[in-house]
Enzyme design. Structure first.
Site, PDB file in Angstrom:
ATOM      1  N   HIS A  21      -6.583  -0.903  10.848  1.00  0.00           N
ATOM      2  CA  HIS A  21      -5.903  -1.569   9.731  1.00  0.00           C
ATOM      3  C   HIS A  21      -6.782  -2.716   9.234  1.00  0.00           C
ATOM      4  CE1 HIS A  21      -2.588  -2.494   7.146  1.00  0.00           C
ATOM      5  NE2 HIS A  21      -2.307  -3.649   7.700  1.00  0.00           N
ATOM      6  N   GLN A  51       0.820  -1.218   0.000  1.00  0.00           N
ATOM      7  CA  GLN A  51       0.000   0.000   0.000  1.00  0.00           C
ATOM      8  C   GLN A  51       0.851   1.263   0.000  1.00  0.00           C
ATOM      9  OE1 GLN A  51      -1.613  -1.128   4.031  1.00  0.00           O
ATOM     10  NE2 GLN A  51      -1.400   1.054   4.469  1.00  0.00           N
ATOM     11  N   CYS A  87      -5.149   0.505   3.261  1.00  0.00           N
ATOM     12  CA  CYS A  87      -5.181  -0.935   3.570  1.00  0.00           C
ATOM     13  C   CYS A  87      -6.556  -1.545   3.285  1.00  0.00           C
ATOM     14  CB  CYS A  87      -4.838  -1.150   5.038  1.00  0.00           C
ATOM     15  SG  CYS A  87      -5.917  -0.207   6.145  1.00  0.00           S
TER      16      CYS A  87
END
Length: 364
Positions: free
Chosen positions: A299, A146, A152
């Site tokens: 995340h 990324q 993400c």
């Protein structure tokens, strides 16, 4: 060779600088200097100035101490190690590779999973979709990167789309993360500033599909992208895959998650990354300081399997990350299963895909 190494070390030592840390200046020890030199070489690190280099060296030495401390914890189920990001401070790492924490609406909506799937078949004791073949390749695409963008959630989403599509069709195709960064803002997603796979699957459903990666390549890795990515360029491109239904798991329901991964396909998950995960090298990660509530996830990743580790039978999920293959165990990590560790089952979802007639590819 030994003589040359000694010579190199003496050159490094003679040109080393005293690094001010909190007012006092410390000389990095020889061991750390030698390892920093090897690290720079291995990862082709270039620094803009001697000042920057001194800062990176101090950070690297401090990270080495953290790594040693993790590895000397009694009874720990995981090991830390140096990786491509070991010259970044915790703050730099978190702002580059995670999302801001905002309250997320993660809990299950829509029909129960049992009504959508036949998950009554006997469950395998372990599963790893990387080892299952879809056509000529693995049913899981390669680890992506990324870069310096909190995207993400797009990699988790696309990873799930790629796997589900490959399992359905017997053909691995790569899809576009950049389309989600640029175009999925109406579904509570914020480009490089975070989002959720479930919301991205909703976007794909309502927008009419996701295009192939080569038609809309990822450009945000260098950190230049704004919060909302850039102008959406999906119009006029032919979608390669469409979402029929978005399936959200009930918060914390690892049993059903295990059934879906064991019998059907990988699952998009989100969780709370805390500072020490950046040092992960191998084993089953767990933390006493992370949270498992939906307002703490920062995340999103892809759960591709589960099993039990040999040492003490620790149950784990196998997770595909998007921090490149130079992080973790070739880009993957394992995290404790069965205790909603760090909220790994707090925001889990996956798509049920519509069948798209394969268009004839025009090669230009």
């Amino acid at each position: 060779g030994g003589m040359l190494r000694l010579l190199l070390l003496s050159v490094i030592l003679s040109t080393s600088v005293a690094i001010p840390l909190g007012g006092s200046s410390i000389e990095p020890d020889e061991g750390c200097l030698a390892r920093f030199h090897a690290f720079r070489k291995e990862h082709s690190k270039r620094y803009a100035s001697p000042k920057e280099e001194a800062h990176r060296l101090a950070t690297f030495c401090s990270n080495l101490k953290e790594i040693d401390a993790i590895n000397s914890r009694a009874g720990s189920t995981w090991k830390a190690g140096v990786n491509a990001h070991s010259d970044m401070t915790s703050g730099e790492f978190m702002s580059a590779f995670t999302m801001p924490k905002v309250p997320q609406e993660c809990s299950a909506t829509g029909p129960p999973i049992s009504s959508l799937l036949d998950i009554s078949a006997p469950l395998p004791t372990e599963k790893d979709w990387r080892n299952v073949t879809c056509g000529e390749t693995s049913c899981v695409s390669g680890v992506k990167n990324q870069g310096k963008c909190g995207s993400c959630w797009t990699f988790s989403t696309v990873g799930a789309m790629e796997s589900v599509h490959a399992i359905n069709t017997g053909m691995m195709e790569l899809f576009s993360e950049q389309q989600l960064v640029d175009c999925a803002g109406d579904f509570k997603n914020n480009g490089c500033n975070g989002g959720l796979p479930s919301q991205a699957f909703e976007y794909i459903h309502y927008a009419g599909g996701l295009v192939e990666m080569e038609d809309y390549p990822y450009v945000c890795g260098d950190g230049h992208c704004t919060t909302n990515g850039s102008f959406c360029m999906a119009k006029g491109l032919t979608p390669a895959v469409k979402v029929k239904t978005v399936v959200n798991f009930t918060e914390g329901d690892e049993k059903t998650m295990m059934k879906v991964i064991g019998l059907q396909n990988p699952v998009s998950v989100a969780f709370d990354v805390v500072s020490d995960l950046r040092h992960y090298a191998r084993g089953v990660y767990q933390s006493t300081v992370c949270n498992s509530t939906d307002d703490s996830v920062n995340h999103a990743v892809l759960a591709v399997g589960y099993g039990e580790a040999d040492e003490g039978g620790t149950p784990y999920w196998t997770i595909k990350n998007s921090w490149s293959e130079a992080w973790g165990n070739r880009g993957y990590f394992k995290i404790l299963r069965g205790k909603n560790m760090c909220g790994i089952a707090t925001c889990a979802s996956f798509p049920i895909l519509e069948v798209v007639n394969k268009r004839t590819k025009r090669h230009t």
